[in-house]
Design a protein around this motif. Structure first.
Motif, PDB file in Angstrom:
ATOM      1  N   LYS A  19       0.811  -1.220   0.000  1.00 10.32           N
ATOM      2  CA  LYS A  19       0.000   0.000   0.000  1.00 10.32           C
ATOM      3  C   LYS A  19       0.846   1.272   0.000  1.00 10.32           C
ATOM      4  CE  LYS A  19      -3.980   1.993   2.311  1.00 10.32           C
ATOM      5  NZ  LYS A  19      -4.968   1.825   3.370  1.00 10.32           N
ATOM      6  N   SER A  20       1.927   1.294   0.770  1.00 12.74           N
ATOM      7  CA  SER A  20       2.775   2.492   0.836  1.00 12.74           C
ATOM      8  C   SER A  20       3.439   2.779  -0.515  1.00 12.74           C
ATOM      9  CB  SER A  20       3.833   2.347   1.920  1.00 12.74           C
ATOM     10  OG  SER A  20       4.672   1.238   1.644  1.00 12.74           O
ATOM     11  N   ILE A  21       3.817   1.737  -1.227  1.00 10.05           N
ATOM     12  CA  ILE A  21       4.442   1.904  -2.546  1.00 10.05           C
ATOM     13  C   ILE A  21       3.398   2.373  -3.553  1.00 10.05           C
ATOM     14  CG2 ILE A  21       5.694   0.729  -4.412  1.00 10.05           C
ATOM     15  CD1 ILE A  21       7.286   1.143  -1.768  1.00 10.05           C
ATOM     16  N   ARG A  22       2.185   1.812  -3.476  1.00 10.66           N
ATOM     17  CA  ARG A  22       1.106   2.241  -4.382  1.00 10.66           C
ATOM     18  C   ARG A  22       0.855   3.737  -4.253  1.00 10.66           C
ATOM     19  NH1 ARG A  22      -2.096  -2.603  -2.778  1.00 10.66           N
ATOM     20  NH2 ARG A  22      -3.269  -1.136  -1.518  1.00 10.66           N
ATOM     21  N   ALA A  23       0.893   4.261  -3.030  1.00 10.28           N
ATOM     22  CA  ALA A  23       0.673   5.697  -2.818  1.00 10.28           C
ATOM     23  C   ALA A  23       1.761   6.518  -3.511  1.00 10.28           C
ATOM     24  CB  ALA A  23       0.633   6.005  -1.327  1.00 10.28           C
ATOM     25  N   ARG A  24       3.009   6.070  -3.425  1.00  9.12           N
ATOM     26  CA  ARG A  24       4.106   6.781  -4.098  1.00  9.12           C
ATOM     27  C   ARG A  24       3.943   6.732  -5.605  1.00  9.12           C
ATOM     28  NH1 ARG A  24       9.333   4.248  -1.448  1.00  9.12           N
ATOM     29  NH2 ARG A  24      10.028   4.545  -3.582  1.00  9.12           N
ATOM     30  N   ILE A  25       3.559   5.582  -6.118  1.00  5.14           N
ATOM     31  CA  ILE A  25       3.399   5.430  -7.566  1.00  5.14           C
ATOM     32  C   ILE A  25       2.219   6.254  -8.070  1.00  5.14           C
ATOM     33  CG2 ILE A  25       2.813   3.750  -9.362  1.00  5.14           C
ATOM     34  CD1 ILE A  25       4.745   1.825  -7.924  1.00  5.14           C
ATOM     35  N   GLU A  26       1.158   6.347  -7.292  1.00  2.55           N
ATOM     36  CA  GLU A  26       0.023   7.185  -7.683  1.00  2.55           C
ATOM     37  C   GLU A  26       0.457   8.642  -7.834  1.00  2.55           C
ATOM     38  OE1 GLU A  26      -2.869   6.332  -4.650  1.00  2.55           O
ATOM     39  OE2 GLU A  26      -3.871   4.854  -5.926  1.00  2.55           O
ATOM     40  N   ARG A  27       1.343   9.107  -6.972  1.00  2.00           N
ATOM     41  CA  ARG A  27       1.843  10.475  -7.095  1.00  2.00           C
ATOM     42  C   ARG A  27       2.633  10.651  -8.393  1.00  2.00           C
ATOM     43  NH1 ARG A  27       2.484   9.833  -1.398  1.00  2.00           N
ATOM     44  NH2 ARG A  27       4.693   9.331  -1.611  1.00  2.00           N
ATOM     45  N   VAL A  28       3.342   9.613  -8.822  1.00  2.00           N
ATOM     46  CA  VAL A  28       4.069   9.679 -10.097  1.00  2.00           C
ATOM     47  C   VAL A  28       3.071   9.741 -11.250  1.00  2.00           C
ATOM     48  CG1 VAL A  28       5.659   8.480 -11.647  1.00  2.00           C
ATOM     49  CG2 VAL A  28       6.112   8.524  -9.194  1.00  2.00           C
ATOM     50  N   PHE A  29       1.980   8.988 -11.164  1.00  2.00           N
ATOM     51  CA  PHE A  29       0.947   9.045 -12.196  1.00  2.00           C
ATOM     52  C   PHE A  29       0.424  10.473 -12.343  1.00  2.00           C
ATOM     53  CE2 PHE A  29      -0.541   4.357 -11.509  1.00  2.00           C
ATOM     54  CZ  PHE A  29       0.623   3.896 -12.096  1.00  2.00           C
ATOM     55  N   VAL A  30       0.211  11.140 -11.232  1.00  2.00           N
ATOM     56  CA  VAL A  30      -0.267  12.531 -11.264  1.00  2.00           C
ATOM     57  C   VAL A  30       0.789  13.431 -11.900  1.00  2.00           C
ATOM     58  CG1 VAL A  30      -0.928  14.502  -9.831  1.00  2.00           C
ATOM     59  CG2 VAL A  30      -1.826  12.226  -9.311  1.00  2.00           C
ATOM     60  N   ARG A  31       2.058  13.214 -11.566  1.00  2.00           N
ATOM     61  CA  ARG A  31       3.134  13.998 -12.191  1.00  2.00           C
ATOM     62  C   ARG A  31       3.149  13.819 -13.694  1.00  2.00           C
ATOM     63  NH1 ARG A  31       8.578  12.272  -9.922  1.00  2.00           N
ATOM     64  NH2 ARG A  31       9.282  13.521 -11.684  1.00  2.00           N
ATOM     65  N   LEU A  32       2.887  12.598 -14.157  1.00  2.00           N
ATOM     66  CA  LEU A  32       2.930  12.317 -15.599  1.00  2.00           C
ATOM     67  C   LEU A  32       1.841  13.057 -16.371  1.00  2.00           C
ATOM     68  CD1 LEU A  32       3.825   8.519 -15.587  1.00  2.00           C
ATOM     69  CD2 LEU A  32       5.264  10.415 -16.373  1.00  2.00           C
ATOM     70  N   GLU A  33       0.797  13.506 -15.689  1.00  2.00           N
ATOM     71  CA  GLU A  33      -0.238  14.314 -16.351  1.00  2.00           C
ATOM     72  C   GLU A  33       0.356  15.619 -16.865  1.00  2.00           C
ATOM     73  OE1 GLU A  33      -3.371  14.772 -13.512  1.00  2.00           O
ATOM     74  OE2 GLU A  33      -4.116  12.734 -13.831  1.00  2.00           O
ATOM     75  N   GLY A  34       1.467  16.043 -16.303  1.00  2.00           N
ATOM     76  CA  GLY A  34       2.130  17.269 -16.737  1.00  2.00           C
ATOM     77  C   GLY A  34       3.056  17.090 -17.915  1.00  2.00           C
ATOM     78  N   TRP A  35       3.004  15.940 -18.568  1.00  2.00           N
ATOM     79  CA  TRP A  35       3.869  15.663 -19.716  1.00  2.00           C
ATOM     80  C   TRP A  35       3.758  16.800 -20.705  1.00  2.00           C
ATOM     81  CZ3 TRP A  35       7.635  12.347 -20.831  1.00  2.00           C
ATOM     82  CH2 TRP A  35       8.047  12.266 -22.155  1.00  2.00           C
ATOM     83  N   PRO A  36       4.832  17.308 -21.272  1.00  2.00           N
ATOM     84  CA  PRO A  36       6.211  16.840 -21.259  1.00  2.00           C
ATOM     85  C   PRO A  36       7.070  17.488 -20.179  1.00  2.00           C
ATOM     86  CG  PRO A  36       6.005  18.496 -22.947  1.00  2.00           C
ATOM     87  CD  PRO A  36       4.643  18.340 -22.301  1.00  2.00           C
ATOM     88  N   ASN A  37       6.492  18.259 -19.287  1.00  2.00           N
ATOM     89  CA  ASN A  37       7.259  18.957 -18.249  1.00  2.00           C
ATOM     90  C   ASN A  37       7.402  18.095 -17.003  1.00  2.00           C
ATOM     91  OD1 ASN A  37       7.407  21.239 -19.913  1.00  2.00           O
ATOM     92  ND2 ASN A  37       5.394  21.894 -19.253  1.00  2.00           N
TER      93      ASN A  37
END
Length: 94
Positions: A19-37
């Protein structure tokens, strides 16, 4: 901005993580919405050419970019397709 999609395989891999890793990965998914920045992206080579990866700690997320339709506003229609999520050990082996 881009939309983030996750494949069925990547969803299964994601849900098997702690669960703790899933939370970190979800934050990366949100960051990827800012592609290409988005910082920390590495373009893969060899058999994985055309794919990218981003890491969070010992975990990796492999994805590819699907460009938008040139007749509309391309930046709004780019898609980030998450293909694989997992620990770095054996991540690139299939």
């Amino acid at each position: 901005m881009a939309t983030v999609e996750i494949t069925t395989t990547a969803q299964e891999q994601f849900h098997r993580l702690p669960k703790s890793i899933r939370a970190r990965i979800e934050r990366v998914f949100v960051r990827l919405e800012g592609w290409p920045n988005v910082s920390g992206i590495v373009a893969l080579s060899g058999a994985l050419a055309g794919h990218n990866r981003i890491r969070t700690g010992d975990y990796r997320i492999q994805f590819r970019i699907v460009p938008g339709n040139a007749e509309t506003i391309p930046a709004l229609l780019e898609r980030v397709v998450i293909e694989k999520v997992g620990h770095r050990d054996g991540f690139y082996e299939d």
